[in-house]
Design an enzyme around this catalytic site. Sequence first.
Site, PDB file in Angstrom:
ATOM      1  N   ASP A 126       3.212   1.444   1.026  1.00  0.00           N
ATOM      2  CA  ASP A 126       1.953   2.181   1.098  1.00  0.00           C
ATOM      3  C   ASP A 126       1.697   2.733   2.481  1.00  0.00           C
ATOM      4  O   ASP A 126       2.310   2.322   3.469  1.00  0.00           O
ATOM      5  CB  ASP A 126       0.785   1.296   0.650  1.00  0.00           C
ATOM      6  CG  ASP A 126       0.600   0.060   1.519  1.00  0.00           C
ATOM      7  OD1 ASP A 126       1.608  -0.511   1.960  1.00  0.00           O
ATOM      8  OD2 ASP A 126      -0.559  -0.337   1.758  1.00  0.00           O
ATOM      9  N   GLU A 193       0.235  -3.356   1.848  1.00  0.00           N
ATOM     10  CA  GLU A 193       0.133  -4.007   3.158  1.00  0.00           C
ATOM     11  C   GLU A 193      -1.082  -3.528   3.926  1.00  0.00           C
ATOM     12  O   GLU A 193      -1.722  -4.302   4.653  1.00  0.00           O
ATOM     13  CB  GLU A 193       1.408  -3.729   3.965  1.00  0.00           C
ATOM     14  CG  GLU A 193       1.520  -4.501   5.284  1.00  0.00           C
ATOM     15  CD  GLU A 193       0.904  -3.764   6.475  1.00  0.00           C
ATOM     16  OE1 GLU A 193       0.765  -4.377   7.539  1.00  0.00           O
ATOM     17  OE2 GLU A 193       0.564  -2.566   6.324  1.00  0.00           O
TER      18      GLU A 193
END
Length: 488
Positions: A126, A193
């Site tokens: 991400d 994350e």
Amino acid sequence: MGWKSKVALGAAGVVAVLVGVVVVRTVTFKPPAPAGDVPLAAARPFDAARAAAHLGEAIRFQTISHQDAAENDLTQWDGLHAWLQTTYPAAHRAMTREVVGGHALIYTWKGSDPSLPPLVLMAHQDVVPVTAGTEKDWKHPPFGGVVADGAVWGRGSVDDKGSLVGLFEAVDGLAAGGFVPKRTVIIASGHDEEVGGAGARAMAATLKARGVKAWFVLDEGMVVVADNPVTKGPAAIIGVAEKGYGTLRVTAPAPGGHSSTPPPQTGVTTLARAVLAIADHPHPMKFEGPGADMLKSLAPSASPVVKMAAANTWLFSPLLIKQTARSPAGAAMLHTTTAPTMLKGSPKENVLPQDAAAWINYRIAPGDSSAAVMARAKGAVGDLPVTLAWERQLNEPSPVSSTASDGWKTLASLAGSESGAPVAPGLVIAATDSRFMSPIADDIYRFQPITLSMDGTRMIHGTNEHMTLANLEEMVRFYQRLVETAGR
């Protein structure tokens, strides 16, 4: 001889002994974390242009983690997963693939010797959003994945799709070349994350349930700093620990009412006093832990004055603290930081708030704890009528990984070989997915094998994020050599 002469002579003797001790300790000084000298696998040729094109393609998947998960477009993650399978066929033939915790990925390249503990390599999928209104400030569209001017441009090119693509380029090339590792290699890629790491928690739980105990874990975190202030040149800093994370909510209850008849103390004034009391009592800086070890390790490559100070911290630690703390980043390496970040009062200018609140973000240094932080904050506010409570997820500081293990020696030897720079341990002052891997590994290292200047790090999470082609090549080569060295 008069008493004054005796005192002067005695003082001169003390100074002479002191100088002697300083000189001897300086001459015999050895860094606390030698890089080691591990035989390393040679670099294999690979198609650097293809790697750059692939990173550009990965950037075009807008795997943006919004603070509100409902805003996330999960089809972008699905597309990235399918792209990985299509783009790296040799890697996918060699490894088993699992999806856990929603969109986190665990790849396992089974080694021929099951007695060897596996190597775990991490990179998240991400990215953070692009700040609205700043798109026009980018040299190339933030999700265009444009290859131009010696770099691949776009959000996530450095943080952290560069690492993800670098890992797969390396593993795919090794697998296509017929390499079979003796040591099992695991690639663990979280999907969120940037907003807490639920995927990393799921991966850690899955691996723990299988009884996995890794040789070591490697994730993002630190880099080769091109203009390190200690060495006045490049230095490869490998994170051996990361700070804990916690946000303290300070609430000042109040009766509220109309602003035309305010009491002597409102919720806002009480809150302001409490926030200032906490901010004015910061955690003391200490020349110890990974932050101090970094300077000590780099001292042999620094000026004679720095080496002398590092060799004699019993005498010069106050000076070292003062010099290190000249920058906010340096200061953050030496203590738990306190940062008031958010305030809430009344919803209207002429209404007294009933519960004025502030949020204070802490990055907790190894050696401290959330309990110690809370105790210090309570002591600072004293008898002010406020309540203190931790907000959302709280993470304690990570354990400090070894700088004497075979894993460290392998990693440090490779970092030194690739960068040509001195290698040192360091403290990651932000947070990574690897903090959840403590149940499966004693040693967790945080190092992205690229070279950035101090100023260059500002593009991460900022405008014009880009991965230079030289850094991408360095990254692919590093991961290839690491996997082959660890697995042979």
